[in-house]
Write an enzyme that holds these catalytic residues in place. Structure first.
Site, PDB file in Angstrom:
ATOM      1  N   GLU A 136       0.810  -1.223   0.000  1.00  0.00           N
ATOM      2  CA  GLU A 136       0.000   0.000   0.000  1.00  0.00           C
ATOM      3  C   GLU A 136       0.842   1.271   0.000  1.00  0.00           C
ATOM      4  OE1 GLU A 136      -0.425  -2.580   2.006  1.00  0.00           O
ATOM      5  OE2 GLU A 136      -2.328  -3.405   1.298  1.00  0.00           O
ATOM      6  N   HIS A 142      -9.547  -5.738   8.981  1.00  0.00           N
ATOM      7  CA  HIS A 142     -10.104  -5.386   7.670  1.00  0.00           C
ATOM      8  C   HIS A 142     -11.213  -4.348   7.807  1.00  0.00           C
ATOM      9  CE1 HIS A 142      -7.918  -8.864   6.226  1.00  0.00           C
ATOM     10  NE2 HIS A 142      -8.236  -8.568   4.991  1.00  0.00           N
TER      11      HIS A 142
END
Lengths: 324, 335
Positions: free
Chosen positions: B54, B123
């Protein structure tokens, strides 16, 4: 010093002259030594590393883009930045390149192609692939030169950056200025290898290590490296092996640095080496060198006068330029 | 008006904007795999898969945005934004200001968040307020398919970095959207239901909880106004203050935890600028200061539910009419 001459001296087809390389290094040294002299000590200098900045930046073309970091004065000056506007920025004045909002740590000069300077170690590595992607996608000819140190190479994003650049064939010249110091920690305390360039090979990136205190060698290597990136449109990794002669910042007394190691590197001072070479080879006389020194001193004195007399930003600037 | 899912609304926005502007491109983990139709239309250069990293995805977006492209990146789930905080917060959010305005960062970072799929705390974390608190960023969190499309189009055209959060629970919801390419401007809240007694201010999935609560309140002859903030930064202060002045009773509802959340900001704005209009204290109904659980009943208990909103609204309406106000529950529990 004729700033424009330095700029055009970076023509990709033409090597910079030994004298131009020397004068650039002298100007970087004079600028950085002036800072603590006028009381600015919260600044990270590249004293001892000038050959890396001068040799590499003079190998770049006008259309190339540069990403650098907190130890950027050498890269800026070599690219033709005005020491007066740099110093004004360091002093937080409105005439600085970033209107005083950067200070010393993240000076960008978009007009000179010095973009997105980040002081977050590794920040330049995270941004470089995107800048190169723009070059690639918008079919611009320029390559991207990304300067960082051995400390940044220990950040995770270093590895993410090299891997992506290799896979996407991004035109990035990575320049690792391995100056042996990562803030207050010696490089040998943080990694097993002496060289970062060996890591690049594992990502499929061609690499080269050069004596970072020999401006002739750096310049020759950088010209080869930049040419490879320019023609192959893929990354290349150049490691300039050098030494940070001053502290992490000027306010640092170097008490933790091994005296023998420091002395050994002092004997390899890049400015002294280039001066001796030029005089020995008869390219310049001792008198020419003295004139060069006078010119540089005068440039820096003008810079100090300009920055010192420049105004601080209006307080209304506090909340401008946050959003586009 | 055609009925489309949120996923389809997002795809339409991306496709329309990429047709309109060749500088727009999208990349991220699985983007090209999942959006193969877009690869076919726009080519592999503009629709790219990336390594599962990321930091470099966001950094590449910031670097590209500052030098001529208009990237959209998919960072999958909001907790993964932790790996991209440096690039979003320190680079995209600050380098315009730091450079004295030399650069701008027209980019969009997308992430899924919220309860609904039982994916657990790594998540699912409603961390939108982190970005609201960071200078130089904009933050969007829609609740309807039409807004997903219209706000994403606006985000792509914006000259600044925009965090675009998709509430997991809404990702496959459907609704009507205008047939054209209507833009929904950033920074404008929507009044979803008019009302005069109490205002429910929310965003994302809890807007729908507020709508259900408003229906039930109507049965009890309490007229509830529902406001969907849609954009969390810039926050639509005018609409918030108009509501406070109109009903004098404000309940802010969101799934993100209470402390320093968007609700705290809304309450402060109302207290600072519409205090005289208030008939009762501002009330917040939020998720708890706890990691999001995976177990279905726990996950549902995490989210403010319509019954709790009804109860809070009734108490605010009764405020001053009763001798003492009971302590309202801090955390809404499913009933």
């Amino acid at each position: 010093m004729d700033r424009q001459r330095v700029r055009t001296g970076t023509d990709e087809t033409q090597a910079a002259t030994p004298a131009a390389l020397l004068e650039t290094m002298m100007l970087i040294r004079a600028y950085e030594l002036k800072l603590p002299e006028i009381g600015i000590k919260m600044v990270c200098t590249s004293v001892g590393q000038e050959a890396s900045a001068a040799g590499v930046v003079h190998a770049l073309a006008a259309e190339d883009l540069i990403l650098t970091n907190h130890r950027s004065a050498g890269h800026l000056i070599a690219r033709g930045a005005d020491p007066g506007r740099m110093l004004a920025e360091v002093m937080g004045k409105s005439t600085g390149y970033c209107k005083g909002k950067s200070g010393t740590l993240h000076i960008s000069v978009k007009d000179l192609g010095i973009v997105l300077t980040s002081t977050i170690v590794g920040g330049e590595l995270s941004l470089a692939p995107g800048v190169a992607l723009s070059q690639q996608q918008l079919e611009r000819p320029g390559i991207v030169a990304c300067f960082f140190g051995d400390g940044a190479a220990t950040e995770g994003v270093f590895h993410e950056s090299l891997n992506l650049a290799a896979k996407w064939n991004l035109p990035i010249l990575y320049i690792c200025e391995n100056n042996q110091w990562q803030a207050y920690v010696h490089r040998r305390e943080t990694m097993l290898t002496d060289h970062i360039s060996t890591w690049a090979a594992k990502y499929g990136i061609e690499s080269l290590t050069v004596d970072g205190n020999d401006v002739t060698a750096v310049h020759a290597a950088a010209r080869v490296a930049a040419d490879k990136v320019r023609t192959a449109r893929k990354p290349f990794f150049l490691e300039t092996y050098t030494f940070r002669m001053h502290g992490h910042m000027e306010a640092d007394d170097l008490s933790y640095v091994d005296r023998e190691e420091l002395a050994a590197w002092a004997a390899k001072d890049p400015i002294q080496r280039q001066t001796e070479r030029i005089v020995r080879e008869g390219l310049l006389s001792a008198e020419d060198v003295a004139q060069m020194e006078t010119r540089v001193r005068s440039t820096i004195e003008s810079a100090v006068a300009f920055a010192g007399s420049s105004p601080y930003p209006e307080l209304s600037e506090l909340t401008t330029e946050i959003y586009a | 008006m055609p009925n489309v899912s949120v996923q389809e609304a997002i795809s339409q926005a991306l496709t329309e904007e990429m047709r309109r502007d060749p500088r727009v491109l999208i990349f991220g983990e699985g983007v090209a795999t999942k959006r193969y139709d877009m690869v076919k239309e726009f080519g592999a250069q503009r629709v790219r898969n990336t390594p599962l990293a990321e930091g470099i995805i966001a950094g590449t977006a910031a670097g590209a945005a500052a030098t001529g492209l208009r990237p959209v990146v998919d960072l999958l789930f909001s907790p993964f934004l932790c790996f991209a905080m440096e690039e979003i917060v320190n680079s995209a959010g600050k380098l315009r200001y730091i450079s004295g305005g030399q650069f701008s960062f027209p980019m969009v970072a997308m992430a899924l968040t919220g309860a609904g799929w039982g994916v657990g705390a790594q998540h699912n974390q409603n961390n939108e307020a982190w970005f609201v608190h960071s200078p130089g960023l904009k933050v969007v969190m829609p609740s309807t398919p039409a807004d997903f499309k219209g706000l994403l189009k606006a985000a792509i055209r914006d000259e600044n970095p925009v965090l675009f959060f998709t509430d997991i629970a809404l990702a496959f919801e459907s609704g009507e959207i205008p047939a054209g390419g209507e833009i929904v401007p950033l920074g404008k809240a929507a009044v979803r239901r008019e009302g005069t007694d109490v205002t429910l201010i929310s965003y994302a999935k809890t807007v729908h909880s507020c709508m259900k609560a408003a229906e039930r309140l109507a049965e009890r002859e309490i007229s509830a106004q529902v406001i969907d903030l849609r954009t969390l930064k810039p926050l639509d202060e005018e609409t918030i203050l108009n509501a406070a002045r109109k009903t004098g009773r404000i309940i802010v509802v969101h799934e993100a935890s209470r402390m320093c959340g968007v609700g705290a900001e809304v309450a402060s704005i109302v207290a600072e600028k519409a205090f005289a209009s208030l008939k009762a204290p501002v009330k917040r109904l939020t998720g708890p200061d706890a990691p999001a659980p995976a177990s279905f009943p726990l996950e549902q208990a995490f989210v403010p539910q319509p019954d709790a909103i009804v109860e809070a609204a009734v108490q605010l309406v009764e405020y001053g009419q009763t001798v003492a106000v009971r302590n309202l529950p801090d955390v809404a529990v499913a009933k």
